[in-house]
Design a protein around this motif. Structure first.
Motif, PDB file in Angstrom:
ATOM      1  N   UNK A 260       0.818  -1.207   0.000  1.00 23.11           N
ATOM      2  CA  UNK A 260       0.000   0.000   0.000  1.00 23.11           C
ATOM      3  C   UNK A 260       0.859   1.267   0.000  1.00 23.11           C
ATOM      4  N   UNK A 261       1.931   1.253   0.767  1.00 23.27           N
ATOM      5  CA  UNK A 261       2.783   2.441   0.834  1.00 23.27           C
ATOM      6  C   UNK A 261       3.521   2.657  -0.468  1.00 23.27           C
ATOM      7  N   UNK A 262       3.958   1.582  -1.107  1.00 21.88           N
ATOM      8  CA  UNK A 262       4.705   1.732  -2.357  1.00 21.88           C
ATOM      9  C   UNK A 262       3.787   2.039  -3.532  1.00 21.88           C
ATOM     10  N   UNK A 263       2.567   1.534  -3.501  1.00 20.13           N
ATOM     11  CA  UNK A 263       1.622   1.886  -4.567  1.00 20.13           C
ATOM     12  C   UNK A 263       1.070   3.289  -4.351  1.00 20.13           C
ATOM     13  N   UNK A 264       1.051   3.735  -3.097  1.00 20.08           N
ATOM     14  CA  UNK A 264       0.492   5.045  -2.792  1.00 20.08           C
ATOM     15  C   UNK A 264      -1.010   5.058  -2.739  1.00 20.08           C
ATOM     16  N   UNK A 265      -1.623   3.869  -2.725  1.00 23.42           N
ATOM     17  CA  UNK A 265      -3.088   3.748  -2.672  1.00 23.42           C
ATOM     18  C   UNK A 265      -3.455   2.780  -1.539  1.00 23.42           C
ATOM     19  N   UNK A 266      -3.524   3.266  -0.303  1.00 24.79           N
ATOM     20  CA  UNK A 266      -3.648   2.376   0.849  1.00 24.79           C
ATOM     21  C   UNK A 266      -4.960   1.621   0.978  1.00 24.79           C
ATOM     22  N   UNK A 267      -5.922   1.894   0.108  1.00 26.74           N
ATOM     23  CA  UNK A 267      -7.164   1.133   0.165  1.00 26.74           C
ATOM     24  C   UNK A 267      -7.496   0.467  -1.172  1.00 26.74           C
ATOM     25  N   UNK A 268      -6.511   0.399  -2.035  1.00 27.25           N
ATOM     26  CA  UNK A 268      -6.725  -0.211  -3.352  1.00 27.25           C
ATOM     27  C   UNK A 268      -5.623  -1.224  -3.612  1.00 27.25           C
ATOM     28  N   UNK A 269      -5.955  -2.478  -3.463  1.00 23.74           N
ATOM     29  CA  UNK A 269      -4.978  -3.548  -3.645  1.00 23.74           C
ATOM     30  C   UNK A 269      -4.627  -3.749  -5.109  1.00 23.74           C
TER      31      UNK A 269
ATOM     32  N   UNK B 188      -1.129  10.443  -6.159  1.00 23.36           N
ATOM     33  CA  UNK B 188      -1.815   9.705  -5.092  1.00 23.36           C
ATOM     34  C   UNK B 188      -3.330   9.783  -5.312  1.00 23.36           C
ATOM     35  N   UNK B 189      -3.859   8.901  -6.160  1.00 22.95           N
ATOM     36  CA  UNK B 189      -5.299   8.916  -6.445  1.00 22.95           C
ATOM     37  C   UNK B 189      -6.130   8.767  -5.162  1.00 22.95           C
ATOM     38  N   UNK B 190      -7.255   9.441  -5.135  1.00 18.30           N
ATOM     39  CA  UNK B 190      -8.216   9.368  -4.020  1.00 18.30           C
ATOM     40  C   UNK B 190      -7.681   9.968  -2.721  1.00 18.30           C
ATOM     41  N   UNK B 191      -6.616  10.744  -2.814  1.00 20.68           N
ATOM     42  CA  UNK B 191      -6.104  11.422  -1.620  1.00 20.68           C
ATOM     43  C   UNK B 191      -6.409  12.902  -1.722  1.00 20.68           C
ATOM     44  N   UNK B 192      -6.905  13.479  -0.627  1.00 20.63           N
ATOM     45  CA  UNK B 192      -7.265  14.905  -0.619  1.00 20.63           C
ATOM     46  C   UNK B 192      -6.752  15.569   0.647  1.00 20.63           C
ATOM     47  N   UNK B 193      -5.573  15.174   1.076  1.00 17.70           N
ATOM     48  CA  UNK B 193      -5.021  15.705   2.310  1.00 17.70           C
ATOM     49  C   UNK B 193      -4.314  17.026   2.136  1.00 17.70           C
TER      50      UNK B 193
END
Length: 423
Positions: free
Chosen positions: A136-145, A410-415
């Motif tokens: 998850x950390x390396x893909x940058x998408x922690x909720x998308x396997x 980082x798709x789906x991230x809005x931080x």
């Protein structure tokens, strides 16, 4: 059937151990045709990422030493900042946080404000699986396997040029890391003294890959030259011409005699060779400290010394290249606040990371950490994640590499950014 474009754009191409004597003959013949070596890649910014595999205990690396709850939870592991006899104390950073004594090589960087620390960093996904958390950390998408690409590979694609050099993204590891999977070319280089071509995930396929590359090249050499451009072949030529097997680091920098130290030494060498490196990756292992973690001595202390001494040597060696380089560490999660029954710590949640550069907001421990009272802990046992790793990774990419497309990175991230980099 393999296509020329598919081959060139494949993130699966890996060069293992770039040694100058082993460049494939057909590629050597091509680049040897010219007599002049140009350097079209000067002044590029370079991001060096270090993955601490195994989950580093951030509370031991950077300890909130005034917290009585931590001292009570770790009677055999807690280290004080007070000088006490022959045992080394924490390096007091700011009156609240202290570096593990084996990380004292970081102190001058922190005092010079070239080192920033982020505490309470981690993934919003609460998995305690090493494999999943690293993925998850390396893909940058922690909720998308199912994300096929890694965030560093996407960063390469956002840098604004079309395969200017085959050495744009390099991992000094034995295989291509998840962070560099994707459509943009990236290389895995284990040693600069050996050279082979291998397809990602196929350790036995070196000769097959080499043959297919030569066959493809033989069929389409003219078009290949047109598409990749002279710069790609100049880079290979520079790599062959510039490599020094007796490389001596600048400023008497001394790298640890370890896999990690050697990988950083080779990254420094590649940076100085001006082959177009923009993203580099390497690993530090052994951070899964379930048993006999140790306090001032032990497995954690050895790994901590290797990490800090390696990074300090790398930074010292860079000399005039320092303005172009930012170094960032990462680890999949942290460890439990309380020590376990075998003198170690178990899988936890948040940890800390280190960012080194001349454009970091250094000399500070960033992040939000409350007292480690049980009611403040995640599941009553772990340092909670108060900074999403994407908040930090995106800020470093934005400010250092000038990548502003956060949604592509980082798709789906809005931080929000946390101010770890100077504007």
């Amino acid at each position: 059937m393999a296509t020329r474009r598919g081959f060139l754009k494949s993130g699966g191409l890996a060069l293992f151990g770039v040694g100058m004597g082993g460049i494939p003959h057909f590629l050597s013949r091509t680049v040897a045709a010219g007599n002049h070596i140009t350097r079209p890649f000067e002044r590029k910014k370079i991001l060096v990422c270090i993955f601490q595999r195994g989950a580093m205990d951030g509370l031991m690396a950077v300890t909130p030493f005034n917290d009585p709850h931590l001292k009570a939870a770790r009677p055999a592991l807690f280290i004080s900042a007070a000088k006490n006899g022959s045992q080394p104390a924490l390096v007091d950073l700011d009156g609240n946080f202290g570096l593990h004594p084996s990380m004292n090589a970081f102190e001058p960087l922190f005092r010079e404000k070239r080192l920033a620390i982020v505490h309470g960093i981690g993934s919003p996904n609460n998995t305690r699986s090493h494999f999943d958390a690293q993925d998850y950390m390396e893909s940058g998408t922690p909720f998308n396997k199912g994300t096929a690409s890694g965030w560093l590979n996407r960063a390469v694609g956002l840098l604004g040029h079309e395969t200017a050099t085959p050495f744009q993204a390099i991992s000094l590891t034995s295989s291509l890391p998840r962070a560099l999977y994707g459509d943009n070319p990236s290389l895995a280089i284990s040693k600069l003294s050996d050279f082979a071509i291998q397809m990602k995930g196929n350790p036995t396929g070196a000769s097959t890959a080499a043959r297919s590359f030569e066959e493809l090249y033989a069929q389409t050499s003219q078009n290949l030259l047109k598409e990749t451009g002279k710069e790609s072949f100049d880079a290979v030529k520079m790599l062959k011409a510039s490599y020094d097997p007796k490389y001596q680091p600048a400023n008497n920098a001394v790298y640890p005699n370890s896999n990690f130290g050697n990988s950083l030494k080779q990254i420094a060498q590649l940076i100085k060779m001006e082959v177009g490196l923009e993203v580099a990756f390497t690993e530090s292992g052994g951070w899964d400290t379930h048993f006999n973690q140790g306090a001032q001595q032990g497995v954690f202390a050895r790994n901590a010394a290797d990490l800090a001494k390696g990074i300090l040597a790398f930074w010292t060696d860079l000399e005039v290249f320092q303005d172009r380089v930012t170094v960032m560490t990462m680890t999949e999660f942290g460890r439990t606040v309380k020590q376990n029954g075998t003198g170690g710590t178990d899988h936890g949640r948040a940890s800390c990371n280190f960012i080194i550069g001349n454009n970091v907001n250094g000399g500070l421990v960033h992040g939000n950490m409350q007292a480690l009272a049980p009611e403040n802990l995640e599941d009553g046992r772990d340092l909670p994640v108060t900074t999403d790793f994407r908040n930090v990774f995106s800020e470093v990419a934005d400010q250092h590499l000038q990548i502003s497309n956060d949604q592509a990175l980082f798709p789906d991230w809005h931080g929000k950014k946390i101010g770890v980099m100077l504007g």
